[in-house]
Scaffold this active site. Structure first.
Site, PDB file in Angstrom:
ATOM      1  N   ASP A  71      -7.669  -2.454  12.811  1.00  0.00           N
ATOM      2  CA  ASP A  71      -9.158  -2.407  12.506  1.00  0.00           C
ATOM      3  C   ASP A  71      -9.542  -3.343  11.458  1.00  0.00           C
ATOM      4  O   ASP A  71      -8.906  -3.767  10.420  1.00  0.00           O
ATOM      5  CB  ASP A  71      -9.706  -0.878  12.205  1.00  0.00           C
ATOM      6  CG  ASP A  71      -9.011  -0.246  10.956  1.00  0.00           C
ATOM      7  OD1 ASP A  71      -7.746  -0.621  10.957  1.00  0.00           O
ATOM      8  OD2 ASP A  71      -9.896   0.287  10.287  1.00  0.00           O
ATOM      9  N   GLU A 135      -7.747   2.267   9.353  1.00  0.00           N
ATOM     10  CA  GLU A 135      -7.304   2.067   7.706  1.00  0.00           C
ATOM     11  C   GLU A 135      -8.856   1.702   6.920  1.00  0.00           C
ATOM     12  O   GLU A 135      -8.845   2.027   5.928  1.00  0.00           O
ATOM     13  CB  GLU A 135      -6.346   1.019   7.746  1.00  0.00           C
ATOM     14  CG  GLU A 135      -5.628   0.953   6.266  1.00  0.00           C
ATOM     15  CD  GLU A 135      -6.251   0.201   5.275  1.00  0.00           C
ATOM     16  OE1 GLU A 135      -6.067   0.287   4.034  1.00  0.00           O
ATOM     17  OE2 GLU A 135      -7.271  -0.488   5.530  1.00  0.00           O
TER      18      GLU A 135
END
Length: 380
Positions: A71, A135
């Site tokens: 991400d 994250e």
């Protein structure tokens, strides 16, 4: 044929995986890893996509783990980009795109190294890749979900390397053996609204908040420890939202952030702040409410076998001996450290989260070589 980490990085960058969107990145990785002989399992939770991949026997006598994320943060001003943010294009020796540095190149490098390693020299042991899509967000359903799933299904890493970018300026110059703790505290001071000309009929929350913020920010939390710089408390904002020039407000809000070393934990710091808030409330006759959000506790992996393993491989491939660092923000290593010993090493991070984020193509290849050497040395 060896897996090209540059091409794989470009493929991942082309996936618009802005937190919490999966964007196709983990789907592509699952295909590549499955073709490389890894057994893959999606471990999605709370709308977040995660991928667990293992080569080798479950419960092997030693299992090397890699952790990372696909991400990415939002683009910012897209018009300011000179290269397509999800183009994965190469120009002047750099691969451009959101996530190129943080950290799709790291994921591509360790995936490519692992696939080639097990194909060329199948090790006596297992390799696990734990890759999350959460994250850069709240991180509540990312690596924690993977670790929870692993615990429930009898999966365990002996040691783990997180592939976050760790080098400030020069490839190889630093690895992370720990991270500072991070927490935020949100304060609301409530008094009594009134006319500025008649202060005896009001109770102004502003002086109370000023006193509290001064008390918190003026204290030196510590002078640093063996592996950490001094802890730091920063006042981020004081918000009252009072447009009037003749009204004493009823309420004001403030936020502080603390980055703390291993001399503290979040519980002790919370208790200290609550004590200061209680003093101010009593001194000024106001109400002080506090809410705390802990992003992670401080931790350090003591220098030893794991840091030596990584450090020797880095120096062999780059000619640079990495410093053992605990600087920077938080990473998912703060979760992994409760599972097994963990360190972090990755490429230079000068452009992460910036417009025109980019990475040197040669560094991606060099990073794969470092990870491959680490695997050879660990299993050899």
């Amino acid at each position: 044929m060896p897996v090209d980490p540059v091409a794989l990085t470009a493929d991942l960058v082309r996936c618009p995986s802005i937190t919490p969107a999966e964007g196709g990145a983990l789907v592509h990785l699952e295909k590549v890893l499955t073709e490389g002989g890894f057994h893959c399992t999606r471990v999605d939770r709370g709308g977040v996509a995660n991928l667990f991949a293992r080569w080798g026997r479950q419960g092997a006598n030693r299992t090397f783990g890699f952790n990372g994320h696909t991400d990415v943060v939002p683009l910012g001003d897209e018009a300011a980009w000179t290269m397509p943010p999800f183009g994965g294009q190469i120009k002047d020796g750099y691969l451009f795109g959101r996530g190129a540095t943080d950290m799709k190149s790291g994921v591509a490098a360790f995936a490519a190294a692992a696939i080639d390693f097990v194909a060329e020299t199948p090790p006596d042991g297992a390799i696990i890749l734990a890759i999350t899509g959460d994250e850069e967000g709240d991180a509540t359903d990312g690596t924690t979900a993977l670790l929870d799933w692993m615990a429930a299904n009898g999966e365990r890493m002996s040691i783990c390397l997180v592939g976050e970018p760790t080098c400030p300026d020069v490839m190889g110059e630093a690895m992370k053996i720990g991270r500072r703790g991070s927490m935020a505290a949100f304060f609301t001071v409530t008094g009594v609204q009134g006319h500025a000309a008649y202060p005896h009929r009001a109770r102004n929350p502003m002086p109370a908040m000023a006193r509290l913020m001064d008390a918190l920010s003026s204290r030196a939390l510590d002078e640093g420890t063996d592996h950490f710089d001094p802890s730091s408390l920063q006042v981020l904002t004081i918000d009252t939202g009072n447009p009037a020039t003749n009204v004493i407000p009823a309420q004001t809000h403030a936020t502080v952030n603390i980055r703390f070393n291993d001399a503290h934990d979040s519980a002790a710091l919370t208790a200290w702040m609550q004590g200061e808030a209680d003093k101010v409330a009593a001194d000024f006759g106001v109400q002080v409410a506090m809410r705390v959000k802990v992003s992670g506790e401080s931790f350090v992996t003591p220098p030893g076998a794991l840091s030596d393993l990584v450090g020797k491989a880095v120096e062999a491939e780059t000619g640079v001996k990495p410093a053992l660092s605990t600087s920077g923000g938080t990473s998912d290593a703060r979760f992994v450290k409760d599972h097994c010993p963990v360190v972090e090493f990755g490429l230079t991070g000068k452009t992460m989260h910036q417009v025109d984020e980019r990475v040197k193509v040669d560094e991606i290849r060099q990073l794969k070589a470092i990870y491959a050497r680490i695997l050879r040395d660990y299993f050899g």
